[in-house]
Design a protein around this motif. Structure first.
Motif, PDB file in Angstrom:
ATOM      1  N   ALA A  26       0.842  -1.208   0.000  1.00 12.98           N
ATOM      2  CA  ALA A  26       0.000   0.000   0.000  1.00 12.98           C
ATOM      3  C   ALA A  26       0.870   1.248   0.000  1.00 12.98           C
ATOM      4  N   ILE A  27       1.925   1.233   0.778  1.00 16.41           N
ATOM      5  CA  ILE A  27       2.843   2.377   0.818  1.00 16.41           C
ATOM      6  C   ILE A  27       3.466   2.593  -0.558  1.00 16.41           C
ATOM      7  N   ALA A  28       3.896   1.503  -1.192  1.00 14.71           N
ATOM      8  CA  ALA A  28       4.487   1.620  -2.529  1.00 14.71           C
ATOM      9  C   ALA A  28       3.475   2.176  -3.528  1.00 14.71           C
ATOM     10  N   THR A  29       2.214   1.809  -3.376  1.00 20.35           N
ATOM     11  CA  THR A  29       1.156   2.308  -4.251  1.00 20.35           C
ATOM     12  C   THR A  29       0.922   3.797  -4.042  1.00 20.35           C
ATOM     13  N   LEU A  30       0.954   4.232  -2.793  1.00 22.47           N
ATOM     14  CA  LEU A  30       0.644   5.624  -2.466  1.00 22.47           C
ATOM     15  C   LEU A  30       1.829   6.577  -2.622  1.00 22.47           C
ATOM     16  N   ASP A 152      -6.661  -5.664   2.334  1.00 23.88           N
ATOM     17  CA  ASP A 152      -5.461  -5.989   1.582  1.00 23.88           C
ATOM     18  C   ASP A 152      -4.777  -4.675   1.220  1.00 23.88           C
ATOM     19  N   ALA A 153      -3.741  -4.748   0.388  1.00 27.43           N
ATOM     20  CA  ALA A 153      -2.992  -3.536   0.039  1.00 27.43           C
ATOM     21  C   ALA A 153      -3.892  -2.471  -0.574  1.00 27.43           C
ATOM     22  N   GLU A 154      -4.776  -2.882  -1.471  1.00 26.88           N
ATOM     23  CA  GLU A 154      -5.662  -1.920  -2.122  1.00 26.88           C
ATOM     24  C   GLU A 154      -6.622  -1.290  -1.114  1.00 26.88           C
ATOM     25  N   GLY A 155      -7.126  -2.106  -0.201  1.00 27.21           N
ATOM     26  CA  GLY A 155      -8.030  -1.596   0.827  1.00 27.21           C
ATOM     27  C   GLY A 155      -7.343  -0.636   1.782  1.00 27.21           C
ATOM     28  N   ILE A 156      -6.105  -0.946   2.122  1.00 24.85           N
ATOM     29  CA  ILE A 156      -5.332  -0.053   2.991  1.00 24.85           C
ATOM     30  C   ILE A 156      -5.126   1.291   2.290  1.00 24.85           C
ATOM     31  N   ALA A 157      -4.717   1.234   1.030  1.00 24.80           N
ATOM     32  CA  ALA A 157      -4.460   2.461   0.276  1.00 24.80           C
ATOM     33  C   ALA A 157      -5.726   3.281   0.067  1.00 24.80           C
ATOM     34  N   ALA A 158      -6.879   2.619  -0.011  1.00 26.98           N
ATOM     35  CA  ALA A 158      -8.138   3.323  -0.272  1.00 26.98           C
ATOM     36  C   ALA A 158      -8.779   3.897   0.992  1.00 26.98           C
ATOM     37  N   ASP A 159      -8.443   3.376   2.151  1.00 24.29           N
ATOM     38  CA  ASP A 159      -9.038   3.845   3.401  1.00 24.29           C
ATOM     39  C   ASP A 159      -8.523   5.256   3.703  1.00 24.29           C
ATOM     40  N   ASP A 168       1.434  11.000   5.485  1.00 25.90           N
ATOM     41  CA  ASP A 168       2.139  11.795   6.506  1.00 25.90           C
ATOM     42  C   ASP A 168       3.489  11.164   6.843  1.00 25.90           C
ATOM     43  N   MET A 169       3.506   9.837   6.952  1.00 24.37           N
ATOM     44  CA  MET A 169       4.744   9.118   7.235  1.00 24.37           C
ATOM     45  C   MET A 169       5.757   9.349   6.122  1.00 24.37           C
ATOM     46  N   LEU A 170       5.312   9.262   4.872  1.00 22.32           N
ATOM     47  CA  LEU A 170       6.209   9.499   3.738  1.00 22.32           C
ATOM     48  C   LEU A 170       6.738  10.937   3.741  1.00 22.32           C
ATOM     49  N   GLN A 171       5.893  11.880   4.123  1.00 23.93           N
ATOM     50  CA  GLN A 171       6.357  13.273   4.211  1.00 23.93           C
ATOM     51  C   GLN A 171       7.413  13.427   5.286  1.00 23.93           C
TER      52      GLN A 171
END
Length: 177
Positions: A26-30, A152-159, A168-171
């Motif tokens: 999910a992180i890689a997707t976002l 799953d990864a898609e659900g995490i990224a969509a929430d 925020d973590m990536l920032q």
């Protein structure tokens, strides 16, 4: 165009349906691409032999591959489950192999937790990586309530809430680097 921040992301679970791996995906997707991030999810944790200090680490391709991948990364991201109040065996094994080399020295590092109740493993990981001389990016270390979510990864990224926490973590990583 800026050079992307290379992040090596390692999940401490070998399960096919691992929440930690789903979180990393999910992180890689976002992550904004192509810059500022290049997130590489490490696939070889299960290929590492059991740690044995009598073995020559430099003659083991799985060990040298992990070491080289860590050294090449700008930031290391670890997501590990907790088993019996401890760090997962595969994650601990990987860390043990890296103790005798320079891969963690002054390496910026983020710890992720897919279950906020898994505090013992996170505390143990913090102690281990500090002992190995990594630089924890404390503001980027996050716990997300994924256990029991069915995401799953898609659900995490969509929430929306999880997405905001990840961005925020990536920032924080971007600001640190």
């Amino acid at each position: 165009m800026h050079t992307p921040i290379t992040i090596l992301a390692i999940a401490g679970s070998l399960r096919a349906a691992s929440l930690n791996t789903a979180l990393l995906r999910a992180i890689a997707t976002l992550a904004p691409a192509p810059a500022p991030f290049d997130i590489r999810i490490y696939p070889g944790l299960g290929q590492l032999p059991l740690f044995n200090p009598d073995l020559d680490a430099d003659s083991l391709p799985a060990v040298t591959g992990l070491r080289d991948a860590i050294i090449a990364a700008d930031v290391l991201m670890l997501a590990s489950p907790e088993y019996a109040h401890g760090v997962s065996g595969p994650m601990k094994n990987a860390l043990d192999w890296m103790v005798g080399n320079e891969s963690f020295i002054d390496k910026p590092l983020v710890l992720l937790n897919a279950s906020p109740r898994a505090t013992h493993a996170q505390a143990a990981l913090r102690e281990t990586v500090r002992t190995m001389s990594a630089r924890l990016i404390d503001d980027a270390c996050i716990s997300l309530p994924l256990l029991g979510s069915g995401l799953d990864a898609e659900g995490i990224a969509a929430d929306p809430a999880l997405r905001r926490a990840i961005l925020d973590m990536l920032q924080c990583i971007r600001s640190f680097s």
